[in-house]
Design a protein around this motif. Sequence first.
Motif, mmCIF file in Angstrom:
data_model
loop_
_atom_site.group_PDB
_atom_site.id
_atom_site.type_symbol
_atom_site.label_atom_id
_atom_site.label_comp_id
_atom_site.label_asym_id
_atom_site.label_seq_id
_atom_site.Cartn_x
_atom_site.Cartn_y
_atom_site.Cartn_z
ATOM 1 N N ASP A 281 6.938 -69.233 54.863
ATOM 2 C CA ASP A 281 6.198 -67.982 54.683
ATOM 3 C C ASP A 281 5.850 -67.852 53.213
ATOM 4 O OD1 ASP A 281 5.070 -65.470 55.142
ATOM 5 O OD2 ASP A 281 6.973 -64.451 54.732
ATOM 6 N N ILE A 282 4.628 -67.433 52.921
ATOM 7 C CA ILE A 282 4.210 -67.361 51.513
ATOM 8 C C ILE A 282 4.277 -65.941 50.956
ATOM 9 C CG2 ILE A 282 2.795 -69.422 51.533
ATOM 10 C CD1 ILE A 282 0.358 -67.655 52.048
ATOM 11 N N GLY A 283 4.517 -64.941 51.805
ATOM 12 C CA GLY A 283 4.774 -63.587 51.333
ATOM 13 C C GLY A 283 3.762 -63.003 50.376
ATOM 14 N N GLY A 284 2.485 -63.305 50.545
ATOM 15 C CA GLY A 284 1.467 -62.724 49.675
ATOM 16 C C GLY A 284 1.052 -63.600 48.509
ATOM 17 N N LEU A 285 1.575 -64.802 48.431
ATOM 18 C CA LEU A 285 1.171 -65.732 47.378
ATOM 19 C C LEU A 285 -0.307 -66.066 47.527
ATOM 20 C CD1 LEU A 285 2.305 -67.591 45.040
ATOM 21 C CD2 LEU A 285 2.399 -69.390 46.787
ATOM 22 N N ALA B 184 8.793 -66.493 44.215
ATOM 23 C CA ALA B 184 9.430 -65.334 43.576
ATOM 24 C C ALA B 184 8.388 -64.302 43.156
ATOM 25 C CB ALA B 184 10.230 -65.797 42.361
ATOM 26 N N ASP B 185 8.894 -63.122 42.767
ATOM 27 C CA ASP B 185 8.023 -62.095 42.204
ATOM 28 C C ASP B 185 7.648 -62.483 40.786
ATOM 29 O OD1 ASP B 185 8.245 -60.569 44.496
ATOM 30 O OD2 ASP B 185 9.937 -59.397 43.728
ATOM 31 N N LEU B 186 6.426 -62.169 40.404
ATOM 32 C CA LEU B 186 5.991 -62.441 39.040
ATOM 33 C C LEU B 186 6.763 -61.534 38.084
ATOM 34 C CD1 LEU B 186 3.849 -64.090 37.411
ATOM 35 C CD2 LEU B 186 2.389 -62.067 37.558
ATOM 36 N N PRO B 187 7.358 -62.072 37.032
ATOM 37 C CA PRO B 187 8.083 -61.227 36.080
ATOM 38 C C PRO B 187 7.197 -60.108 35.554
ATOM 39 C CG PRO B 187 8.508 -63.540 35.628
ATOM 40 C CD PRO B 187 7.433 -63.500 36.670
ATOM 41 N N CYS C 13 4.643 -65.637 42.495
ATOM 42 C CA CYS C 13 4.483 -66.853 41.707
ATOM 43 C C CYS C 13 5.440 -67.907 42.256
ATOM 44 C CB CYS C 13 4.774 -66.591 40.222
ATOM 45 S SG CYS C 13 6.520 -66.246 39.875
ATOM 46 N N ILE C 14 5.349 -69.110 41.743
ATOM 47 C CA ILE C 14 6.314 -70.157 42.067
ATOM 48 C C ILE C 14 7.111 -70.447 40.805
ATOM 49 C CG2 ILE C 14 6.634 -72.571 42.720
ATOM 50 C CD1 ILE C 14 4.180 -72.355 44.466
ATOM 51 N N GLU C 15 8.417 -70.317 40.916
ATOM 52 C CA GLU C 15 9.309 -70.560 39.783
ATOM 53 C C GLU C 15 9.980 -71.919 39.969
ATOM 54 O OE1 GLU C 15 11.354 -69.677 36.197
ATOM 55 O OE2 GLU C 15 9.909 -68.362 37.198
ATOM 56 N N ILE C 16 9.794 -72.804 38.988
ATOM 57 C CA ILE C 16 10.445 -74.114 39.029
ATOM 58 C C ILE C 16 11.804 -74.000 38.353
ATOM 59 C CG2 ILE C 16 10.319 -76.536 38.346
ATOM 60 C CD1 ILE C 16 7.319 -76.354 38.359
ATOM 61 N N GLU D 259 9.641 -79.522 49.494
ATOM 62 C CA GLU D 259 10.034 -78.314 50.212
ATOM 63 C C GLU D 259 10.280 -77.175 49.232
ATOM 64 O OE1 GLU D 259 10.398 -76.372 53.770
ATOM 65 O OE2 GLU D 259 9.903 -78.501 53.445
ATOM 66 N N GLY D 260 9.705 -76.005 49.535
ATOM 67 C CA GLY D 260 9.930 -74.833 48.704
ATOM 68 C C GLY D 260 11.161 -74.075 49.147
ATOM 69 N N SER D 261 11.581 -73.104 48.344
ATOM 70 C CA SER D 261 12.753 -72.298 48.680
ATOM 71 C C SER D 261 12.501 -70.851 48.281
ATOM 72 C CB SER D 261 14.002 -72.850 47.978
ATOM 73 O OG SER D 261 13.837 -72.839 46.571
ATOM 74 N N TYR D 262 13.489 -70.014 48.550
ATOM 75 C CA TYR D 262 13.363 -68.579 48.303
ATOM 76 C C TYR D 262 14.544 -68.090 47.477
ATOM 77 C CZ TYR D 262 10.036 -69.141 52.103
ATOM 78 O OH TYR D 262 8.998 -69.586 52.885
ATOM 79 N N PRO D 263 14.382 -66.961 46.800
ATOM 80 C CA PRO D 263 15.504 -66.423 46.016
ATOM 81 C C PRO D 263 16.694 -66.135 46.924
ATOM 82 C CG PRO D 263 13.455 -65.302 45.440
ATOM 83 C CD PRO D 263 13.169 -66.123 46.665
ATOM 84 N N THR D 264 17.894 -66.340 46.414
ATOM 85 C CA THR D 264 19.113 -66.056 47.148
ATOM 86 C C THR D 264 19.792 -64.845 46.530
ATOM 87 O OG1 THR D 264 20.472 -67.462 45.732
ATOM 88 C CG2 THR D 264 19.403 -68.502 47.633
ATOM 89 N N PRO D 265 20.711 -64.178 47.255
ATOM 90 C CA PRO D 265 21.400 -63.015 46.680
ATOM 91 C C PRO D 265 22.093 -63.307 45.371
ATOM 92 C CG PRO D 265 21.832 -63.171 49.033
ATOM 93 C CD PRO D 265 21.101 -64.423 48.656
ATOM 94 N N LEU D 266 22.550 -64.576 45.188
ATOM 95 C CA LEU D 266 23.226 -64.946 43.943
ATOM 96 C C LEU D 266 22.278 -65.597 42.961
ATOM 97 C CD1 LEU D 266 26.540 -66.410 45.378
ATOM 98 C CD2 LEU D 266 26.199 -64.195 44.293
#
Length: 218
Positions: free
Chosen positions: A28-32, A82-85, A92-95, A112-119
């Motif tokens: 899912d790209i969530g608005g990217l 991730a969200d753009l700072p 945005c995509i954060e490397i 493969e892309g990933s998503y932010p985690t709680p930690l």
Amino acid sequence: MYRIILTVMFLLLTACGQDLNFKVHFADIGGLKAGASVLADSQPVGEVTGIEGDAGKGYLVGVSIDRQHQAVATEDSQFVLADLPNDASQKCIEIVQSRPGGKPIVEGATVEGSYPTPLGNFPFGELFKEIGRAMKDFTGQVERYRKEFEKLPDSEEGKRLQQDWRKLLDELTKAQSSAESTLRKDVVPKLQEELDVLRKKLEELQKEPKKPGKPLET
């Protein structure tokens, strides 16, 4: 012949100066959107060049990394949506590099892309390494001073120092035992409980049927 050599040199120099282009797969790209920034350490290193559907399996996001920043894109890197700072309304995509170096991603590859985690990207490994180094250094100091205290002269002052040293060792032993007991009885069970809650939520989320994707924006 001279003209051929010049042509070959021009082609080699041109190839060396090209930006790195590859694709990142997301469920899912969530608005990217195309044109979004690709960041590393919150600094721009490239951009999203396009987005296409992946036969019902998500999305393939084309990215281009500036040639001077290609070292951040390796097989050990994470590509986090991730969200753009400073602007959570934009994506945005954060490397994120798990370690420096690594095998570079090749032109045209799909990762493969990933998503932010709680930690987030909490450096557990580095934390434990640092704790280990600190404990090793402290243990070394204790052992060094132990040998020095064994050499104290048989005097009243020497005896008092030896008594103080034994008290310190007793306190260290008690502190270690208390810390281990607290970790075992209180901290670890609490962390395990919270981890189990997160795991159950993740399993429930994975069972939910996927919603139809939104029209692609290019």
